[in-house]
Enzyme design. Structure first.
Site, PDB file in Angstrom:
ATOM      1  N   HIS A  89      -3.867 -31.827  19.609  1.00 45.21           N
ATOM      2  CA  HIS A  89      -3.009 -32.448  20.309  1.00 45.21           C
ATOM      3  C   HIS A  89      -1.614 -32.100  20.302  1.00 45.21           C
ATOM      4  CE1 HIS A  89      -5.115 -36.371  18.440  1.00 45.21           C
ATOM      5  NE2 HIS A  89      -5.962 -35.949  17.834  1.00 45.21           N
ATOM      6  N   LYS A 107       0.705  -1.306  -0.097  1.00 42.90           N
ATOM      7  CA  LYS A 107      -0.225   0.314   0.401  1.00 42.90           C
ATOM      8  C   LYS A 107       1.057   0.918  -0.182  1.00 42.90           C
ATOM      9  CE  LYS A 107      -3.211   2.719   2.409  1.00 42.90           C
ATOM     10  NZ  LYS A 107      -4.374   2.540   3.726  1.00 42.90           N
ATOM     11  N   GLU A 135      10.800  -4.095   3.844  1.00 44.56           N
ATOM     12  CA  GLU A 135      10.776  -5.542   4.169  1.00 44.56           C
ATOM     13  C   GLU A 135      10.390  -6.056   2.190  1.00 44.56           C
ATOM     14  OE1 GLU A 135       9.896  -4.804   6.326  1.00 44.56           O
ATOM     15  OE2 GLU A 135       9.625  -5.808   7.531  1.00 44.56           O
ATOM     16  N   LYS A 192      10.297   0.347  13.611  1.00 46.09           N
ATOM     17  CA  LYS A 192      10.900   0.544  12.220  1.00 46.09           C
ATOM     18  C   LYS A 192      11.727   1.398  12.239  1.00 46.09           C
ATOM     19  CE  LYS A 192       5.886  -0.361   9.654  1.00 46.09           C
ATOM     20  NZ  LYS A 192       5.336   0.527   9.168  1.00 46.09           N
TER      21      LYS A 192
HETATM   22  O1  F6P Z   1       3.459  -2.021   8.956  1.00 40.64           O
HETATM   23  C1  F6P Z   1       2.020  -2.728   9.445  1.00 40.64           C
HETATM   24  C2  F6P Z   1       2.322  -2.522   8.015  1.00 40.64           C
HETATM   25  O2  F6P Z   1       2.099  -0.850   8.135  1.00 40.64           O
HETATM   26  C3  F6P Z   1       0.683  -2.794   8.138  1.00 40.64           C
HETATM   27  O3  F6P Z   1      -0.804  -2.244   8.635  1.00 40.64           O
HETATM   28  C4  F6P Z   1       0.570  -3.460   6.885  1.00 40.64           C
HETATM   29  O4  F6P Z   1      -0.383  -4.489   6.229  1.00 40.64           O
HETATM   30  C5  F6P Z   1       1.748  -3.734   6.394  1.00 40.64           C
HETATM   31  O5  F6P Z   1       3.020  -3.602   7.199  1.00 40.64           O
HETATM   32  C6  F6P Z   1       2.097  -3.555   4.864  1.00 40.64           C
HETATM   33  O6  F6P Z   1       2.255  -2.552   4.476  1.00 40.64           O
HETATM   34  P1  F6P Z   1       2.236  -1.763   2.662  1.00 40.64           P
HETATM   35  O7  F6P Z   1       1.070  -2.833   2.395  1.00 40.64           O
HETATM   36  O8  F6P Z   1       2.327  -0.432   3.146  1.00 40.64           O
HETATM   37  O9  F6P Z   1       3.713  -2.768   2.766  1.00 40.64           O
END
Ligand code: F6P
Length: 531
Positions: A386, A209, A215, A494
């Site tokens: 289990h 988003k 990552e 972060k």
């Molecule tokens: O760090 C949390 C977060 O912002 C979540 O709310 C979100 O789903 C995820 O990281 C990934 O965010 P993006 O879609 O902006 O990479």
């Protein structure tokens, strides 16, 4: 308004004390219609969803008090605001319009005076056309090979939803491509996936988003280089699709993509499964499956909008969670799906609920006066039995559970499926009613659970199930008085991660760091792989 000082809250607390000595066994004995009166079945057009709330430690009076709490908390008004595009996420100055993503074109939903529905349908159409072209081999890789592998790269809401949907739909249909999911910044994650793919026949969907998530950027760069090595620098873009509010940021980060699908700032990451974030599954299962999933969500949206509070499944589910968490002080809730297709459902709901409602101040910035989100955890049945169900039956903590089952199996192994479902019903029964035996063998019972049944695991029922949870989280957030749509708690980690990265790269940058972190950085530098 402090919800805990309202007459409704005080009355609910009174109900809790007067029910403290009443067991579920007694509540069931008192009322032969208890199961029916505390269950709601939502017809989904094709298929249905049954929610049975009868195995909770409450009676009709307690429920009435909970509904009065919902009225004090203005759940209906806030729900309408959310659906209409009012800014309900005040700390980010945003609406929360995931429901618009499954609304029909003729609905009008305005954000800042602009109707967003045309744009929503344009992107939905763009996704469907693109996905169908990939499936049919009209869109192919740089060397003319059909895409047989699709790697979704994303984390949090850009990963957990796509994985859940993929596993659930794979339950009954064969995906047209082999889908992979890369999320963690741990390079072994991306490398082990790449080892299974051929760049010439691999399409990469970069989902973020914000397009600023460390990552996804790191994995995107590693994969771009892998593609460049495989198909040549000039052709990388043919193998990458970007899903983001800010596709231009991909370019700024050095990632080339020939195609981009828009998201909007008013769709929260953990609420984004009805957006282009689901592209990998539209490619894997086709546009019809996606449309069906959105239809199931829409049916639940309409039920949430229109059903009276007492007959409203997300409302009751949300209020019962408030009852367990904030009135009875049950700290955690288990989610156990008796369906391998839903094995990632607990992880999905964990983000949805804990990132939305794990808050300590109200929307206006004051300390909350209730306990907020339960710690949500769980897995899949019968494996759970289990592993950890022992604690739920005989441990010293009472852990409410959500059991989720499916009536139809796509296999012909009816006996095995009957046994699966029988186990789920039996667990709920044992938790609720226990037994009497010598001490080590005694199960005290009186332990609450919700049972949710889907007629079959289809895109439509899955959509309805997801929307049920989305809205129940919203209801809880209204009662807690918090903003369920921000997540400021993740930001400090972060920022510190980037400071620590600088310290790892240059130990002199560690000046000012606490002695524990400095020691860990030093130890890590000594032992890490040589570059
Ligand atoms: O760090 C949390 C977060 O912002 C979540 O709310 C979100 O789903 C995820 O990281 C990934 O965010 P993006 O879609 O902006 O990479």
């Amino acid at each position: 308004m402090d919800i805990t000082t309202t007459p409704a809250w005080l009355a609910a607390q009174k109900s809790a004390s007067s029910l403290a000595q009443t067991t579920l066994r007694e509540l069931f004995a008192r009322d032969s219609h208890r199961a029916q009166s505390l269950s709601i079945e939502v017809a989904l057009g094709e298929g249905s969803l049954l929610a049975d709330f009868s195995k909770h430690n409450l009676d009709e009076q307690a429920l009435e008090n909970l509904i009065a709490i919902a009225e004090h908390a203005r759940v209906s008004e806030l729900r309408n605001d959310m659906f209409e595009g009012v800014v309900v996420n005040a700390t980010e100055n945003q609406a929360a319009l995931h429901t618009a993503l499954r609304s029909p074109l003729e609905t009008s939903v305005n954000v800042n005076g602009l109707d967003v529905m045309e744009e929503v349908h344009r992107v939905r159409q763009q996704m469907n056309v693109y996905a169908e072209s990939v499936r049919a081999g009209r869109i192919v890789g740089a060397t003319g090979k059909k895409f047989s592998n699709v790697i979704n790269v994303g984390i949090g809401g850009s990963d957990l939803g796509p994985i859940l949907v993929h596993e659930a739909l794979s339950h009954s249909s064969e995906p047209a491509v082999r889908a992979h999911f890369v999320s963690n910044i741990d390079p072994t994650d991306v490398r082990s996936t790449l080892a299974q793919c051929d760049p010439e026949s691999t399409l990469v969907v970069l989902c973020s988003k914000s397009f600023s998530t460390a990552e996804t950027l790191s994995n995107g760069k590693i994969i771009s280089q892998w593609l460049a090595d495989g198909v040549g620098d000039a052709h990388v873009g043919k193998h990458i699709a970007v899903v983001s509010v800010y596709p231009e940021k991909a370019k700024a980060a050095g990632i080339v993509a020939d195609v981009a699908f828009n998201m909007w700032p008013w769709v929260g990451g953990r609420y984004s499964i009805s957006s282009a974030v689901n592209l990998v599954n539209v490619i894997a299962f086709g546009s019809h499956a996606f449309d069906e999933m959105l239809s199931g969500m829409r049916v639940m949206d309409e039920h949430f909008l229109l059903a009276p509070l007492r007959q409203n499944a997300p409302v009751l589910m949300g209020l019962i969670n408030v009852w367990n968490r904030s009135i009875l002080q049950r700290e955690t809730r288990a989610m156990i799906a008796y369906s391998t297709g839903l094995k990632s459902f607990a992880a999905y709901v964990q983000q949805l609920e804990m990132e939305s409602n794990g808050k300590r101040v109200t929307a206006d910035g004051n300390p909350v006066t209730t306990s907020t989100s339960a710690i949500v955890w769980g897995g899949v049945g019968t494996n759970a039995q289990h592993a950890y169900m022992q604690l739920l039956h005989q441990g010293t903590s009472v852990v409410p559970a959500d059991f989720i089952g499916v009536a139809e199996t796509p296999t012909s192994d009816i006996d095995a499926h009957d046994a699966l479902v029988a186990n789920m019903f039996a667990q709920a029964q044992a938790l609720a009613f226990g037994n009497e035996a010598e001490p080590h063998r005694t199960l005290p019972g009186n332990r609450p659970s919700t049972t949710l049944m889907l007629s079959a695991l289809t895109p439509r029922t899955l959509g309805a199930l997801i929307a049920l949870y989305e809205h129940s989280v919203f209801v809880q957030g209204c009662v807690f008085g918090i903003n369920s749509f921000d997540q400021w708690g993740v930001e400090l980690g972060k920022k510190l991660a980037s400071e620590v990265s600088a310290q790892i790269a240059d130990p002199k940058a560690g000046v000012g760091s606490d002695s524990s972190t400095a020691q860990l950085v030093q130890w890590y530098r000594k032992h890490r792989s040589n570059t």
